[in-house]
Design a protein around this motif. Structure first.
Motif, short mmCIF file in Angstrom:
data_model
loop_
_atom_site.label_atom_id
_atom_site.label_comp_id
_atom_site.label_asym_id
_atom_site.label_seq_id
_atom_site.Cartn_x
_atom_site.Cartn_y
_atom_site.Cartn_z
N UNK A 365 0.83 -1.20 0.00
CA UNK A 365 0.00 0.00 0.00
C UNK A 365 0.87 1.26 0.00
N UNK A 366 0.27 2.36 -0.49
CA UNK A 366 0.92 3.66 -0.42
C UNK A 366 0.18 4.54 0.58
N UNK A 367 0.87 5.51 1.11
CA UNK A 367 0.31 6.39 2.13
C UNK A 367 0.40 7.83 1.65
N UNK A 368 -0.65 8.59 1.96
CA UNK A 368 -0.64 10.02 1.72
C UNK A 368 -0.30 10.72 3.04
N UNK A 369 0.78 11.47 3.01
CA UNK A 369 1.24 12.16 4.22
C UNK A 369 0.74 13.61 4.19
N UNK A 370 -0.02 14.00 5.18
CA UNK A 370 -0.53 15.35 5.29
C UNK A 370 0.42 16.14 6.18
N UNK A 371 0.99 17.23 5.63
CA UNK A 371 1.92 18.07 6.39
C UNK A 371 1.22 19.39 6.70
N UNK A 372 0.86 19.58 7.97
CA UNK A 372 0.19 20.79 8.43
C UNK A 372 0.31 20.84 9.94
N UNK A 373 0.23 22.02 10.49
CA UNK A 373 0.31 22.14 11.94
C UNK A 373 -0.89 21.46 12.59
N UNK A 374 -2.05 21.63 11.97
CA UNK A 374 -3.28 20.99 12.46
C UNK A 374 -4.03 20.45 11.26
N UNK A 375 -4.49 19.21 11.34
CA UNK A 375 -5.25 18.64 10.24
C UNK A 375 -6.75 18.74 10.52
N UNK A 376 -7.49 19.17 9.51
CA UNK A 376 -8.95 19.27 9.61
C UNK A 376 -9.59 18.36 8.57
N UNK A 377 -10.90 18.12 8.72
CA UNK A 377 -11.61 17.26 7.77
C UNK A 377 -11.65 17.87 6.39
N UNK A 378 -11.64 19.22 6.31
CA UNK A 378 -11.67 19.86 4.99
C UNK A 378 -10.43 19.51 4.18
N UNK A 379 -9.34 19.23 4.85
CA UNK A 379 -8.09 18.94 4.14
C UNK A 379 -8.14 17.61 3.40
N UNK A 380 -8.97 16.69 3.85
CA UNK A 380 -8.97 15.34 3.28
C UNK A 380 -10.31 14.99 2.63
N UNK A 381 -11.20 15.97 2.52
CA UNK A 381 -12.54 15.65 2.02
C UNK A 381 -12.52 15.19 0.57
N UNK A 382 -11.51 15.60 -0.20
CA UNK A 382 -11.46 15.22 -1.61
C UNK A 382 -10.72 13.91 -1.84
N UNK A 383 -10.22 13.30 -0.78
CA UNK A 383 -9.51 12.03 -0.93
C UNK A 383 -10.49 10.87 -0.87
N UNK A 384 -10.15 9.79 -1.55
CA UNK A 384 -11.03 8.62 -1.54
C UNK A 384 -11.05 7.99 -0.15
N UNK A 385 -12.12 7.26 0.15
CA UNK A 385 -12.32 6.72 1.49
C UNK A 385 -11.28 5.67 1.86
N UNK A 386 -10.67 5.04 0.86
CA UNK A 386 -9.68 3.99 1.18
C UNK A 386 -8.25 4.51 1.23
N UNK A 387 -8.09 5.85 1.20
CA UNK A 387 -6.74 6.43 1.26
C UNK A 387 -6.16 6.27 2.66
N UNK A 388 -4.95 5.77 2.73
CA UNK A 388 -4.26 5.66 4.00
C UNK A 388 -3.55 6.97 4.30
N UNK A 389 -3.78 7.51 5.49
CA UNK A 389 -3.27 8.84 5.83
C UNK A 389 -2.32 8.78 7.01
#
Length: 638
Positions: A365-389
């Motif tokens: 599997x591949x992982x999407x790494x979110x780089x931010x001081x704080x992560x919110x739901x808006x940041x990942x709303x466009x990602x598919x449900x099976x995306x590993x974060x």
């Protein structure tokens, strides 16, 4: 000609080689430290003023300089406490202009390799310099010059920054002698009494000369203007010898076997010229100069320490000598590496990444790494449900956790990441928002910023801001790297694509590079589409007319492959595009010949350029190349 002065041991003179000491075998551990302590290292050569023991030095008065704060208050020269009726020295006359300042590198190579050294080996270089200089001294036995003496002869305490030398106008007498191995000349104060220190006492100068028996090292004396052509020839000869020992000679040269010493000198001349004309960016040149200066100073320290050891060294003295010697050996090795690799654009030309590839994860599997001081739901709303974060507030940590196929998504903010210089896996690093809002800055303490040797790395919608690093802002060592919609604010070098590597840049902006915005090494591949490359080659050099780097620079043999479409290359201090090839011909073509067809009378050059570009696999369509200081395109010899 500016030199790179260092202190030397007493009585150092060009052509003077200390006789070999009775040597023990320094290769055995038991003898090495003792051998160093006994002074078996070869002498340091220098062409600048150096401390010399003089008769009655302790008894003779020496002047006290004012505090540094007084000099900083705006005084151009030190104010000395001398009697009011003291004769004030006149300003020094101008020195003979050095023809070497205007010499091209080929002229310098011909001068040193063909005229002076004439195929000499390293161990014969001193003799060759002595012979060259002695022939010139026969032209004129008396002339006027400025003696640039060591301030220690006149002042009790001084700082080199405030007074680098004491200059006195002297009459020089060159007496014929059979042995020119130690070049000293007879000097006397010339009229009118002149110095760079207006109120230096005349009687003090007379005392110093008397104690020195009116003798001074020849290379401390600089002929002045207004004399005949023979004196001008002597001035040139002195400059040739000073330049050789300041910039071309290395203390280890006669300690090693070199089959073609003149070829080595030619390489060093090319290196010096590349530093002067900006081919080697300023920060890298400064780093090399500081290393060379440190090497010279450490060597002087060792010799001074050796000279203070009485009889056989103690164990502590031997150990201290060994420490100093070991440091010199390390600096020597570093300088050799830098010289051998020619310090080309991004520094020493060798792989920077030693880390192995991780490849894909065990579970595939591949992982999407979110780089931010704080992560919110808006940041990942466009990602598919099976995306590993994975969420990180540190870009460096995100990169450290990446495997091939991973995606790093960076949200607005300012970041630093040393791991950008260690890209070995196929990943995508993508900003979210305007590229100006995702700022990644380099760490000034590191040499490299972004370095890749992965098969396929993508950087998208980012601002890369170089601060302090001296290598290329992006270096592609191998594999392929893509820059898409990125802003590259360079401080050192631009984007470097090494041999065998490939690069694609689209819709990006490159500015501020001290060399070329994009540097293509032989055998590399690059596609540039829709980019702006401007205000590159920002380095200020002593001879900017010889600097050709600007927007894009190609090095031929084997030829790189370059495709350029819809780029705007403008306001660069060199050429818009420069192509370096091993040929005796070059062509300069205006923009009209490239984009609008050649005007009447220019068809021949247009056809020649097209033929060369076809040979070099260069394809250029609909590019705007304009307002570059030297011109638009130049095909130049290597």
């Amino acid at each position: 000609m500016e030199s790179d002065p260092t202190t030397s041991e007493p009585e150092a003179a060009v052509g003077s080689v200390s006789p070999p000491a009775e040597q023990a075998d320094p290769t055995t551990p038991g003898n090495l430290a003792a051998a160093v302590a006994k002074g078996l290292a070869s002498p340091v050569r220098s062409v600048v003023a150096s401390p010399r023991p003089v008769k009655g030095k302790a008894a003779r008065r020496r002047l006290q300089l004012p505090p540094v704060s007084q000099a900083e208050a705006g005084d151009e020269e030190p104010v000395l406490a001398v009697p009011e009726d003291q004769e004030e020295a006149q300003p020094l006359p101008p020195l003979c202009a050095s023809p070497m300042r205007g010499m091209w590198r080929r002229e310098k190579v011909a001068l040193y390799c063909d005229q002076v050294l004439q195929g000499s080996k390293a161990e014969d270089a001193d003799e060759a310099m002595s012979k060259y200089l002695s022939e010139k001294l026969k032209l004129k036995d008396k002339w006027l010059g400025v003696w640039k003496s060591n301030p220690e002869l006149f002042f009790e305490k001084y700082e080199e920054a405030s007074i680098p030398f004491v200059g006195i106008l002297v009459e020089v007498t060159c007496k014929p002698r059979q042995n020119f191995s130690c070049f000293k000349v007879t000097v006397s104060v010339a009229e009118p009494f002149s110095s760079n220190i207006a109120n230096i006492p005349r009687d003090l100068v007379d005392e110093v000369l008397e104690e020195l028996e009116y003798s001074a090292p020849l290379l401390e004396v600089y002929p002045v203007e207004g004399q005949d052509a023979d004196v001008c020839d002597i001035a040139l000869a002195l400059e040739v010898v000073r330049f050789f020992y300041d910039f071309l000679w290395r203390d280890w040269d006669d300690e090693e076997i070199c089959e073609n010493y003149t070829a080595l000198i030619e390489e060093r001349i090319n290196l010096w010229c590349d530093i002067q004309d900006g081919t080697i960016p300023g920060p890298i040149a400064q780093r090399f100069k500081k290393t060379l200066e440190k090497y010279k100073n450490k060597r002087v320290e060792l010799i001074e320490y050796q000279s203070n050891i009485k009889e056989d060294p103690s164990a502590a003295e031997a150990v201290e000598c060994w420490k100093k010697y070991y440091e010199i050996v390390m600096l020597c090795g570093l300088l050799k590496m830098w010289e051998d690799l020619r310090l080309r654009v991004h520094g020493p030309f060798f792989p920077r990444i030693l880390r192995r590839r991780k490849g894909k994860r065990d579970f595939g599997k591949t992982i999407t790494h979110i780089v931010a001081k704080v992560m919110t739901t808006d940041m990942v709303k466009n990602l598919s449900s099976d995306t590993l974060l994975q969420q990180h507030d540190d870009l460096n940590l995100a990169l450290d956790n990446c495997y091939s196929g991973d995606i790093v998504v960076i949200f607005p903010g300012e970041y630093q990441a040393a791991n950008l210089a260690l890209l070995t896996d196929d990943i995508t690093i993508q900003g979210v928002g305007k590229r100006e809002e995702i700022m990644i800055t380099s760490e000034p303490s590191h040499d490299s910023f972004v370095v890749s040797k992965a098969d396929n790395v993508k950087l998208m919608q980012l601002s890369l801001i170089q601060q302090g690093t001296v290598d290329g802002i992006v270096v592609v060592e191998s594999g392929h790297l893509t820059l898409e919609n990125c802003l590259l604010k360079c401080e050192g070098t631009g984007v470097c694509v090494l041999t065998g590597a490939s690069l694609t840049i689209t819709d990006s902006e490159i500015t501020g590079a001290q060399g070329a915005g994009v540097e293509l090494y032989p055998g590399s591949i690059a596609i540039l589409e829709g980019n702006e490359i401007h205000h590159c080659n920002t380095l200020r050099t002593s001879d900017s007319s010889k600097s050709t780097l600007g927007g894009v620079n190609m090095k031929v043999l084997p030829a790189p492959k370059l495709k350029m479409t819809n780029n705007h290359i403008y306001n660069n201090n060199g050429y818009g595009v420069s192509i370096l090839q091993p040929s005796e011909q070059f062509f300069i073509v205006a923009e009209a010949a490239l984009n609008k067809g050649a005007a009447s009378g220019d068809k021949k050059d247009d056809k020649m350029l097209s033929k060369v570009m076809q040979t070099l696999n260069v394809e250029m369509n609909n590019n705007r190349i304009e307002a570059n200081l030297k011109g638009d395109i130049r095909i130049v010899t290597g």
